[in-house]
Design an enzyme around this catalytic site. Structure first.
Site, PDB file in Angstrom:
ATOM      1  N   PRO A  10       0.786  -1.224   0.000  1.00 33.47           N
ATOM      2  CG  PRO A  10      -0.125  -1.098   2.122  1.00 33.47           C
ATOM      3  CD  PRO A  10       0.520  -2.061   1.177  1.00 33.47           C
ATOM      4  CG  ASN A  11      -0.303   4.345   1.173  1.00 33.73           C
ATOM      5  OD1 ASN A  11      -1.240   4.889   0.598  1.00 33.73           O
ATOM      6  ND2 ASN A  11      -0.416   3.811   2.353  1.00 33.73           N
ATOM      7  NE  ARG A  18       3.946   6.669   1.657  1.00 32.95           N
ATOM      8  CZ  ARG A  18       4.143   5.435   2.109  1.00 32.95           C
ATOM      9  NH1 ARG A  18       4.543   4.487   1.289  1.00 32.95           N
ATOM     10  NH2 ARG A  18       3.924   5.149   3.370  1.00 32.95           N
ATOM     11  CE1 TYR A  23       8.862   5.218   3.142  1.00 33.60           C
ATOM     12  CE2 TYR A  23       7.262   7.011   2.986  1.00 33.60           C
ATOM     13  CZ  TYR A  23       7.753   5.893   3.635  1.00 33.60           C
ATOM     14  OH  TYR A  23       7.154   5.445   4.794  1.00 33.60           O
ATOM     15  CG  ASN A  73       8.320  -1.795   0.707  1.00 33.96           C
ATOM     16  OD1 ASN A  73       7.691  -1.888   1.760  1.00 33.96           O
ATOM     17  ND2 ASN A  73       8.954  -0.695   0.343  1.00 33.96           N
ATOM     18  CB  ALA A  76       1.329   0.345   6.689  1.00 33.70           C
ATOM     19  CG  HIS A  79       4.835  -1.881  10.508  1.00 32.52           C
ATOM     20  ND1 HIS A  79       6.182  -2.142  10.600  1.00 32.52           N
ATOM     21  CD2 HIS A  79       4.712  -0.882   9.582  1.00 32.52           C
ATOM     22  CE1 HIS A  79       6.851  -1.324   9.793  1.00 32.52           C
ATOM     23  NE2 HIS A  79       5.971  -0.553   9.164  1.00 32.52           N
ATOM     24  CG  ASP A  86      -0.560 -17.031   8.677  1.00 32.85           C
ATOM     25  OD1 ASP A  86       0.457 -17.060   9.403  1.00 32.85           O
ATOM     26  OD2 ASP A  86      -1.721 -17.055   9.131  1.00 32.85           O
ATOM     27  CD  GLU A  97      10.477  -7.160   6.620  1.00 33.70           C
ATOM     28  OE1 GLU A  97      10.576  -8.286   7.140  1.00 33.70           O
ATOM     29  OE2 GLU A  97      10.216  -6.125   7.272  1.00 33.70           O
ATOM     30  CG  HIS A  99      10.929  -1.971   5.226  1.00 33.06           C
ATOM     31  ND1 HIS A  99       9.577  -1.948   5.010  1.00 33.06           N
ATOM     32  CD2 HIS A  99      11.193  -3.105   5.911  1.00 33.06           C
ATOM     33  CE1 HIS A  99       9.029  -3.014   5.564  1.00 33.06           C
ATOM     34  NE2 HIS A  99       9.995  -3.737   6.119  1.00 33.06           N
ATOM     35  CB  ILE A 100      12.233   2.941   0.557  1.00 36.34           C
ATOM     36  CG1 ILE A 100      11.759   2.117  -0.651  1.00 36.34           C
ATOM     37  CG2 ILE A 100      12.954   4.221   0.131  1.00 36.34           C
ATOM     38  CD1 ILE A 100      10.628   2.757  -1.423  1.00 36.34           C
ATOM     39  CB  SER A 101      12.305   4.766   5.312  1.00 37.26           C
ATOM     40  OG  SER A 101      11.318   3.890   5.859  1.00 37.26           O
ATOM     41  NE  ARG A 106       9.767   6.533   8.811  1.00 34.71           N
ATOM     42  CZ  ARG A 106       8.877   6.282   7.836  1.00 34.71           C
ATOM     43  NH1 ARG A 106       9.112   5.324   6.947  1.00 34.71           N
ATOM     44  NH2 ARG A 106       7.782   7.011   7.758  1.00 34.71           N
ATOM     45  NE  ARG A 110       6.646   4.745  10.032  1.00 40.75           N
ATOM     46  CZ  ARG A 110       5.542   4.782   9.275  1.00 40.75           C
ATOM     47  NH1 ARG A 110       5.247   3.774   8.483  1.00 40.75           N
ATOM     48  NH2 ARG A 110       4.739   5.829   9.292  1.00 40.75           N
TER      49      ARG A 110
HETATM   50  C1  DQA Z   1       8.061   1.302   4.127  1.00 38.90           C
HETATM   51  C2  DQA Z   1       8.075   1.548   5.637  1.00 38.90           C
HETATM   52  C3  DQA Z   1       6.696   1.316   6.234  1.00 38.90           C
HETATM   53  O1  DQA Z   1       6.714   1.549   7.626  1.00 38.90           O
HETATM   54  C4  DQA Z   1       5.687   2.241   5.598  1.00 38.90           C
HETATM   55  O2  DQA Z   1       4.397   1.976   6.106  1.00 38.90           O
HETATM   56  C5  DQA Z   1       5.709   2.181   4.111  1.00 38.90           C
HETATM   57  C6  DQA Z   1       7.008   2.138   3.440  1.00 38.90           C
HETATM   58  C7  DQA Z   1       9.425   1.633   3.473  1.00 38.90           C
HETATM   59  O3  DQA Z   1       9.627   1.210   2.327  1.00 38.90           O
HETATM   60  O4  DQA Z   1      10.261   2.313   4.074  1.00 38.90           O
HETATM   61  O5  DQA Z   1       4.679   2.248   3.458  1.00 38.90           O
HETATM   62  O6  DQA Z   1       7.804  -0.074   3.902  1.00 38.90           O
END
Ligand code: DQA
Length: 145
Positions: A10-11, A18, A23, A73, A76, A79, A86, A97, A99-101, A106, A110
Site C-alpha cells: 500500500p501507498n 509521497r 522515500y 515491500n 504498513a 507491521h 502466513d 523483505e 524497506h526504502i526507509s 522511525r 515501524r
Molecule cells: C516502508 C516503511 C513502512 O513503515 C511504511 O508503512 C511504508 C514504506 C518503506 O519502504 O520504508 O509504506 O515499507
C-alpha cells in the site's frame, strides 16, 4: 533462468510524490525499470506487482511463491498483517523483505515486523537501492532454509 517477483504494498504506487524526504523522488515505475535492467544483466526474469489491498498481496505471494524468489515491500502491512506473514510461510520460495526507509530509525511501531521471522532476510534504509540488494541476495542464494 531464475525468476523473481517484486511485490509492493500500500501507498508505494505513490512513490515520487509521497513524503520524498523519506522515500526519495523516484516513481515506482522508475525503480522497477532499474530492477528490470539489473535483472536482465544478471539473466533473471523479473515480474512486478503492486496493490493497496491485503488480500491481493496474499494472492500475489501465493502465485509468485511457487515459481521463484520474491522481493516484498509490504508497506504498513509489514507491521501487523498476519495474513501476509502466513502467505510467506506457506510458499516454498525465499522472500526478501525490503524497506526504502530505515524503519528502525522511525516511529516505534515501524520497528516491529510480523513478517521478518518468515522471510529469508531484511533490507532497510538504503533507499530504492534496497530492491537491487534484494535481487542480489536472491540470485546469490536459492532458498532460505
Ligand atoms: C516502508 C516503511 C513502512 O513503515 C511504511 O508503512 C511504508 C514504506 C518503506 O519502504 O520504508 O509504506 O515499507
Amino acid at each position: 533462468m531464475k525468476r523473481v517477483t517484486v511485490i509492493n504494498g500500500p501507498n508505494l504506487n505513490l512513490l515520487g510524490t509521497r513524503e520524498p524526504e523519506k522515500y526519495g523522488n523516484e516513481t515506482l515505475d522508475e525503480i522497477n525499470g532499474r530492477i528490470q535492467a539489473e535483472a536482465s544483466r544478471l539473466e533473471a526474469e523479473c515480474q512486478f506487482f503492486q496493490s493497496n489491498s491485503e488480500g491481493e498481496l496474499v494472492s500475489a505471494i501465493q502465485r509468485a511463491g511457487v515459481v521463484g524468489g520474491i522481493i516484498l515491500n509490504a508497506g504498513a502491512y509489514t507491521h501487523y498483517s498476519i495474513a501476509i506473514r502466513d502467505a510467506i510461510a506457506a510458499v516454498p520460495s525465499p522472500v526478501v523483505e525490503v524497506h526504502i526507509s530505515n524503519v528502525h530509525a522511525r516511529e516505534e511501531f515501524r520497528r516491529v515486523s510480523v513478517i521478518a521471522p518468515v522471510c529469508a532476510g531484511v533490507i532497510a534504509g538504503f533507499g530504492s537501492y534496497g530492491y537491487i540488494l534484494a535481487l542480489y541476495a536472491l540470485l546469490g542464494r536459492g532458498r532460505h532454509e
